[in-house]
Design a protein around this motif. Structure first.
Motif, PDB file in Angstrom:
ATOM      1  N   VAL A 374      54.599  72.767  48.275  1.00  0.00           N
ATOM      2  CA  VAL A 374      54.638  74.056  48.962  1.00  0.00           C
ATOM      3  C   VAL A 374      55.187  75.111  48.007  1.00  0.00           C
ATOM      4  CG1 VAL A 374      55.627  75.376  50.874  1.00  0.00           C
ATOM      5  CG2 VAL A 374      54.951  72.990  51.226  1.00  0.00           C
ATOM      6  N   VAL A 375      54.445  76.191  47.827  1.00  0.00           N
ATOM      7  CA  VAL A 375      54.875  77.323  47.011  1.00  0.00           C
ATOM      8  C   VAL A 375      54.855  78.565  47.891  1.00  0.00           C
ATOM      9  CG1 VAL A 375      54.355  78.789  45.020  1.00  0.00           C
ATOM     10  CG2 VAL A 375      53.975  76.316  44.883  1.00  0.00           C
ATOM     11  N   ILE A 376      55.953  79.303  47.881  1.00  0.00           N
ATOM     12  CA  ILE A 376      56.002  80.560  48.628  1.00  0.00           C
ATOM     13  C   ILE A 376      56.399  81.674  47.674  1.00  0.00           C
ATOM     14  CG2 ILE A 376      56.348  79.669  50.961  1.00  0.00           C
ATOM     15  CD1 ILE A 376      59.304  79.835  50.620  1.00  0.00           C
ATOM     16  N   LEU A 377      55.691  82.782  47.759  1.00  0.00           N
ATOM     17  CA  LEU A 377      55.860  83.890  46.828  1.00  0.00           C
ATOM     18  C   LEU A 377      56.001  85.211  47.573  1.00  0.00           C
ATOM     19  CD1 LEU A 377      52.994  82.959  44.314  1.00  0.00           C
ATOM     20  CD2 LEU A 377      55.447  82.647  43.916  1.00  0.00           C
ATOM     21  N   GLY A 378      56.893  86.072  47.080  1.00  0.00           N
ATOM     22  CA  GLY A 378      57.018  87.438  47.576  1.00  0.00           C
ATOM     23  C   GLY A 378      57.279  87.516  49.067  1.00  0.00           C
ATOM     24  N   LYS A 379      56.588  88.426  49.729  1.00  0.00           N
ATOM     25  CA  LYS A 379      56.708  88.588  51.178  1.00  0.00           C
ATOM     26  C   LYS A 379      55.727  87.627  51.852  1.00  0.00           C
ATOM     27  CE  LYS A 379      59.759  91.853  50.794  1.00  0.00           C
ATOM     28  NZ  LYS A 379      61.145  91.665  51.272  1.00  0.00           N
ATOM     29  N   PHE A 380      56.010  86.344  51.707  1.00  0.00           N
ATOM     30  CA  PHE A 380      55.077  85.291  52.101  1.00  0.00           C
ATOM     31  C   PHE A 380      54.789  85.271  53.590  1.00  0.00           C
ATOM     32  CE2 PHE A 380      59.370  83.643  51.975  1.00  0.00           C
ATOM     33  CZ  PHE A 380      59.495  82.932  53.155  1.00  0.00           C
ATOM     34  N   ALA A 382      55.003  88.171  55.351  1.00  0.00           N
ATOM     35  CA  ALA A 382      54.864  89.617  55.617  1.00  0.00           C
ATOM     36  C   ALA A 382      56.166  90.221  56.119  1.00  0.00           C
ATOM     37  CB  ALA A 382      53.728  89.878  56.603  1.00  0.00           C
ATOM     38  N   GLN A 383      57.293  89.717  55.578  1.00  0.00           N
ATOM     39  CA  GLN A 383      58.598  90.198  56.025  1.00  0.00           C
ATOM     40  C   GLN A 383      58.748  91.698  55.771  1.00  0.00           C
ATOM     41  OE1 GLN A 383      57.973  87.565  53.978  1.00  0.00           O
ATOM     42  NE2 GLN A 383      59.618  86.052  54.015  1.00  0.00           N
ATOM     43  N   GLY A 384      59.096  92.409  56.829  1.00  0.00           N
ATOM     44  CA  GLY A 384      59.364  93.833  56.718  1.00  0.00           C
ATOM     45  C   GLY A 384      58.145  94.717  56.538  1.00  0.00           C
ATOM     46  N   LEU A 385      56.951  94.161  56.644  1.00  0.00           N
ATOM     47  CA  LEU A 385      55.751  94.966  56.415  1.00  0.00           C
ATOM     48  C   LEU A 385      55.192  95.590  57.681  1.00  0.00           C
ATOM     49  CD1 LEU A 385      53.814  92.727  53.837  1.00  0.00           C
ATOM     50  CD2 LEU A 385      55.524  94.511  53.414  1.00  0.00           C
ATOM     51  N   ASP A 388      51.408  97.029  58.591  1.00  0.00           N
ATOM     52  CA  ASP A 388      50.768  97.545  57.383  1.00  0.00           C
ATOM     53  C   ASP A 388      50.452  96.420  56.399  1.00  0.00           C
ATOM     54  OD1 ASP A 388      49.783  99.204  55.433  1.00  0.00           O
ATOM     55  OD2 ASP A 388      51.765  99.696  54.622  1.00  0.00           O
ATOM     56  N   HIS A 389      49.625  95.481  56.837  1.00  0.00           N
ATOM     57  CA  HIS A 389      49.228  94.392  55.938  1.00  0.00           C
ATOM     58  C   HIS A 389      48.016  93.673  56.520  1.00  0.00           C
ATOM     59  CE1 HIS A 389      51.556  92.091  58.910  1.00  0.00           C
ATOM     60  NE2 HIS A 389      50.851  91.042  58.525  1.00  0.00           N
ATOM     61  N   GLU A 390      47.364  92.881  55.698  1.00  0.00           N
ATOM     62  CA  GLU A 390      46.294  92.015  56.174  1.00  0.00           C
ATOM     63  C   GLU A 390      46.444  90.645  55.519  1.00  0.00           C
ATOM     64  OE1 GLU A 390      42.317  92.977  54.837  1.00  0.00           O
ATOM     65  OE2 GLU A 390      43.132  94.389  53.353  1.00  0.00           O
ATOM     66  N   LEU A 391      45.896  89.644  56.175  1.00  0.00           N
ATOM     67  CA  LEU A 391      46.019  88.274  55.707  1.00  0.00           C
ATOM     68  C   LEU A 391      44.658  87.701  55.344  1.00  0.00           C
ATOM     69  CD1 LEU A 391      48.458  86.847  58.428  1.00  0.00           C
ATOM     70  CD2 LEU A 391      49.056  87.908  56.243  1.00  0.00           C
ATOM     71  N   LEU A 392      44.627  86.983  54.246  1.00  0.00           N
ATOM     72  CA  LEU A 392      43.461  86.189  53.872  1.00  0.00           C
ATOM     73  C   LEU A 392      43.883  84.730  53.903  1.00  0.00           C
ATOM     74  CD1 LEU A 392      42.149  88.186  50.759  1.00  0.00           C
ATOM     75  CD2 LEU A 392      41.541  88.505  53.167  1.00  0.00           C
ATOM     76  N   VAL A 393      43.091  83.876  54.543  1.00  0.00           N
ATOM     77  CA  VAL A 393      43.473  82.476  54.713  1.00  0.00           C
ATOM     78  C   VAL A 393      42.316  81.562  54.346  1.00  0.00           C
ATOM     79  CG1 VAL A 393      44.228  80.708  56.353  1.00  0.00           C
ATOM     80  CG2 VAL A 393      45.123  83.034  56.537  1.00  0.00           C
ATOM     81  N   ARG A 394      42.655  80.478  53.639  1.00  0.00           N
ATOM     82  CA  ARG A 394      41.699  79.413  53.356  1.00  0.00           C
ATOM     83  C   ARG A 394      42.369  78.088  53.717  1.00  0.00           C
ATOM     84  NH1 ARG A 394      40.222  78.892  47.313  1.00  0.00           N
ATOM     85  NH2 ARG A 394      41.674  77.162  47.111  1.00  0.00           N
ATOM     86  N   CYS A 395      41.696  77.271  54.480  1.00  0.00           N
ATOM     87  CA  CYS A 395      42.287  76.014  54.918  1.00  0.00           C
ATOM     88  C   CYS A 395      41.260  74.891  54.801  1.00  0.00           C
ATOM     89  CB  CYS A 395      42.787  76.128  56.361  1.00  0.00           C
ATOM     90  SG  CYS A 395      43.571  74.633  56.977  1.00  0.00           S
ATOM     91  N   THR A 396      41.641  73.831  54.132  1.00  0.00           N
ATOM     92  CA  THR A 396      40.849  72.610  54.068  1.00  0.00           C
ATOM     93  C   THR A 396      41.684  71.501  54.677  1.00  0.00           C
ATOM     94  OG1 THR A 396      39.834  73.370  52.004  1.00  0.00           O
ATOM     95  CG2 THR A 396      39.558  71.047  52.585  1.00  0.00           C
ATOM     96  N   LYS A 397      41.284  71.032  55.828  1.00  0.00           N
ATOM     97  CA  LYS A 397      42.084  70.087  56.589  1.00  0.00           C
ATOM     98  C   LYS A 397      42.492  68.885  55.750  1.00  0.00           C
ATOM     99  CE  LYS A 397      42.159  67.526  60.956  1.00  0.00           C
ATOM    100  NZ  LYS A 397      41.405  67.168  62.183  1.00  0.00           N
ATOM    101  N   VAL A 404      47.213  84.564  51.726  1.00  0.00           N
ATOM    102  CA  VAL A 404      47.544  85.700  50.877  1.00  0.00           C
ATOM    103  C   VAL A 404      47.885  86.884  51.770  1.00  0.00           C
ATOM    104  CG1 VAL A 404      46.560  87.405  49.297  1.00  0.00           C
ATOM    105  CG2 VAL A 404      46.162  84.969  48.909  1.00  0.00           C
ATOM    106  N   VAL A 405      48.951  87.589  51.426  1.00  0.00           N
ATOM    107  CA  VAL A 405      49.363  88.791  52.149  1.00  0.00           C
ATOM    108  C   VAL A 405      49.024  90.006  51.286  1.00  0.00           C
ATOM    109  CG1 VAL A 405      51.254  90.019  53.288  1.00  0.00           C
ATOM    110  CG2 VAL A 405      51.267  87.511  53.203  1.00  0.00           C
ATOM    111  N   LEU A 406      48.205  90.900  51.824  1.00  0.00           N
ATOM    112  CA  LEU A 406      47.806  92.114  51.112  1.00  0.00           C
ATOM    113  C   LEU A 406      48.361  93.345  51.815  1.00  0.00           C
ATOM    114  CD1 LEU A 406      44.001  91.402  50.442  1.00  0.00           C
ATOM    115  CD2 LEU A 406      45.910  91.030  48.870  1.00  0.00           C
ATOM    116  N   ARG A 407      48.764  94.305  51.006  1.00  0.00           N
ATOM    117  CA  ARG A 407      49.147  95.617  51.557  1.00  0.00           C
ATOM    118  C   ARG A 407      48.553  96.686  50.659  1.00  0.00           C
ATOM    119  NH1 ARG A 407      55.371  97.318  51.988  1.00  0.00           N
ATOM    120  NH2 ARG A 407      55.158  96.976  49.732  1.00  0.00           N
TER     121      ARG A 407
END
Length: 455
Positions: A374-380, A382-385, A388-397, A404-407
């Protein structure tokens, strides 16, 4: 070590209540900001042999007279200092104090006590939703585990609901029982008592095996746990409104959840956070405390008392942080803060300027949960956002979960579960603040090598 190497001719003192000291081992710089390492317990002689100017005092601190630059220890010593750094860590925030059936798990002593109790337990209740709870419910074998969480999803300290949903099958999957107890790799001493620790056991729990009872998978119960009464073989004491008849069973303790369910168990693991260990230092001094009870420190790790610094779980970072960094009480930040505090103390003695280290530019943490990297980076999360943000998600069961959190078209955070090999690329994209709007549709396309794409 930082001070001892910077000032080889100066006296450096380490005061510790523990018989062993904690040392970083197997350090690996994964990327600019990501680092992996183990924490081992070693005898003080190892430190003193490497740094002859270091003296270790084995005793707890009784009091501090900051205006006199003096510490009093429990064994009667008076220790003077020119500069002081408080690294006393934190202690578990228990559901209730002085309750024999409620156990916190954080340091060597508490882990050993947990293993001792688990050896004869049929059912335990784990309360909490952070790193310790996540590891315990996954690693305990041979004992029924009831997991009580107040949140809508597991692991909300580290994950969103999507990542939690990805991980849940790991709890439900059949896992073969283990025959032996494996102690936490990061706490290996077999001697003496251990004090409270910085950073907690997150990242180091291995398998705990209970007695010869059935193996049960964790039962997740929503709602905050409340301790209602304690039942012993000779008496029944009522706490609150619930009455439990002795005919219900011979569990040592019963708990009631806000969903109305009553659960009997052998003991309760309280994994509901920590409290900074400041008690020995406050009386008679003028420390400024943060809302979480930590010693407030500025961007030089200095407290409100002259010549007193603090680092790790005992302190609260109260400088204006980078837009991509936040404090979390983890071993990685404890190590970084301690190292930087040593540099700041040295710079002050030498009257040299020093800037906030790059490690505080981007929050970055690497660990393992449910056997997934597990790797978590930045405002993983969306803390405090706000919105004003959007999420991109990819999941392979069963393989990976990528968020990814974009602003404003720029990456500001990410969660990577599994062997994604995306951590260094995403770290660079977050630090560079490149506008990803033109690439948004392909950013998580598994058929595109993102690393080469942005090389």
């Amino acid at each position: 070590p930082q001070l001892a190497s910077d000032f080889p001719s100066a006296e450096v003192g380490l005061i510790t209540a523990a018989s062993h000291i904690k040392a970083v081992a197997n350090f690996k710089q994964v990327s600019q900001t990501l680092e992996e390492f183990d924490v081992e317990e070693r005898p003080p002689s190892v430190l003193q042999e490497k740094y002859p100017n270091v003296t270790v005092f084995q005793s707890a601190v009784r009091s501090l007279q900051a205006d006199q630059h003096t510490l009093q220890t429990e064994d009667g010593r008076s220790v003077g200092y020119e500069k002081l750094c408080i690294c006393s860590g934190a202690r578990p925030k228990l559901l209730t104090q002085d309750q024999p059936y409620v156990l916190g798990v954080r340091d060597t002593d508490s882990v050993q006590e947990f293993q001792k109790r688990l050896s004869s337990a049929k059912r335990i209740v784990v309360v909490g939703n952070g790193g310790i709870a996540l590891e315990l419910v996954f690693e305990v074998r041979g004992c029924e585990v009831v997991w009580a969480v107040k949140d809508k999803a597991i692991g909300n300290t580290f994950f969103d609901a999507g990542a939690a949903q990805f991980l849940i099958p790991s709890l439900e999957a059949q896992r073969p029982p283990r025959d032996a107890v494996c102690k936490r790799a990061r706490y290996t001493t077999e001697q003496g008592p251990e004090g409270n620790s910085d950073g907690g056991p997150e990242g180091g729990l291995h398998t705990f095996t209970a007695g010869p009872y059935h193996t049960g998978h964790p039962t997740t119960l929503r709602g905050h746990l409340q301790l209602v009464e304690e039942f012993t073989c000779s008496s029944l004491r009522t706490k609150g409104q619930l009455m439990v008849s002795p005919t219900v069973g011979a569990w040592p303790v019963y708990v009631r959840l806000t969903n109305g369910r009553t659960v009997g168990c052998d003991f309760i693991v309280s994994a509901t956070g920590v409290v900074p260990n400041t008690d020995a230092f406050l009386q008679g001094n003028n420390f400024s405390l943060a809302e979480d009870g930590g010693l407030r420190v500025d961007d030089h790790m200095m407290t409100s008392e002259r010549d007193v610094y603090a680092a790790g779980d005992v302190c609260s970072a109260c400088w204006e942080p980078s837009a991509l960094w936040q404090q979390m009480r983890l071993w990685t930040q404890a190590r970084q803060m301690g190292w930087f505090a040593g540099r700041c103390m040295a710079a002050d003695v030498l009257t040299q300027p020093i800037e906030l280290d790059f490690c505080f530019e981007l929050f970055a943490h690497i660990t393992k949960f449910f056997n997934y990297k597990v790797v978590i980076l930045g405002k993983f999360n969306a803390q405090g956002l706000g919105a004003d943000h959007e999420l991109l998600v990819r999941c392979t069961k069963g393989q990976e979960y990528v968020k990814v959190v974009l602003r404003g078209g720029k990456m500001v955070g990410a969660v990577l579960v599994g062997e994604t090999d995306l951590e260094e690329t995403f770290e660079n994209l977050i630090l560079n603040q490149m506008d990803l709007t033109p690439y948004k549709d392909e950013l998580l396309n598994p058929n595109i090598d993102i690393e080469d794409y942005f090389d």
